[in-house]
Design a protein around this motif. Structure first.
Motif, short mmCIF file in Angstrom:
data_model
loop_
_atom_site.label_atom_id
_atom_site.label_comp_id
_atom_site.label_asym_id
_atom_site.label_seq_id
_atom_site.Cartn_x
_atom_site.Cartn_y
_atom_site.Cartn_z
N THR A 9 46.13 30.99 38.46
CA THR A 9 44.70 31.29 38.52
C THR A 9 44.08 30.32 39.53
O THR A 9 44.76 29.39 39.98
N ASP A 11 42.27 27.87 39.08
CA ASP A 11 42.17 26.48 38.62
C ASP A 11 43.41 25.91 37.93
O ASP A 11 43.44 24.72 37.63
N VAL A 14 49.27 29.03 34.82
CA VAL A 14 49.32 29.44 33.41
C VAL A 14 50.76 29.58 32.93
O VAL A 14 51.07 29.27 31.79
N MET A 63 43.62 39.11 34.02
CA MET A 63 42.34 39.75 34.31
C MET A 63 42.28 40.24 35.76
O MET A 63 41.42 39.84 36.53
N ASN A 79 42.61 36.34 38.61
CA ASN A 79 41.32 35.68 38.44
C ASN A 79 41.31 34.80 37.21
O ASN A 79 40.73 33.72 37.21
N SER A 80 41.97 35.28 36.16
CA SER A 80 42.02 34.55 34.89
C SER A 80 43.24 35.02 34.12
O SER A 80 43.65 36.17 34.25
N ALA A 81 43.82 34.12 33.34
CA ALA A 81 44.98 34.47 32.50
C ALA A 81 45.07 33.50 31.34
O ALA A 81 44.64 32.36 31.44
N GLU A 82 45.65 33.99 30.25
CA GLU A 82 45.89 33.16 29.06
C GLU A 82 47.19 33.59 28.41
O GLU A 82 47.51 34.78 28.40
N ARG A 124 38.33 43.49 28.96
CA ARG A 124 38.80 42.10 28.88
C ARG A 124 39.00 41.67 27.42
O ARG A 124 40.02 41.07 27.07
N ARG A 128 42.58 40.69 25.57
CA ARG A 128 42.78 39.40 24.89
C ARG A 128 43.25 39.62 23.46
O ARG A 128 44.16 38.93 22.98
#
Length: 136
Positions: A9, A11, A14, A63, A79-82, A124, A128
């Motif tokens: 991502t 930042d 992951v 995402m 863009n985002s991941a978890e 989203r 999740r």
């Protein structure tokens, strides 16, 4: 030789580990990746990515973004991941329920922009919750 997978991502990293198999949520449908896969560049949709580092599957929510396969290395820029195990199930359930309500309200209105935003928030929240194993 296992497949090296990196989920990155803006930042943080992951996921960075070797796996036996990956299933990606591409924009054209689910896409399976094994070692020896031909070079590939594909767009990713909002959804659940599954990796199998050993006999058990792990879920990650992504995402949107892109994935590149080359020489048994899968790079995923999102863009985002978890990681699914890191997501609080109760919080994910609450956000999903709220996103459903918001989408229903937006669809009753006339604002196309609000409908699109509510639809994206719903997708989203659903992804999740799926990554936690609570929703299939």
């Amino acid at each position: 030789m296992p497949l090296q997978v990196r989920v990155i991502t803006p930042d943080k990293i992951v996921w960075d580990d070797s796996v036996e198999e990956v299933i990606l949520p591409s924009t054209s449908g689910q896409l399976g990746i094994l070692t020896g896969h031909a070079p590939l560049l594909t767009n990713l949709d909002i959804g659940v990515m599954r990796v199998r580092p050993d006999k058990d599957w792990k879920s990650l929510v992504v995402m949107g973004g892109i994935a590149e396969v080359e020489q048994d290395v899968l790079k995923i820029l999102v863009n985002s991941a978890e990681v699914g195990d890191d997501i609080d199930k109760e919080e994910a359930k609450a956000k999903f329920a709220q996103a459903q309500t918001d989408l229903e309200q937006a669809n009753k209105g006339d604002s196309r922009r609000e409908q699109i935003q509510a639809s994206q928030a719903y997708r989203r929240a659903r992804a999740r919750l799926q990554a936690t194993g609570e929703l299939v």
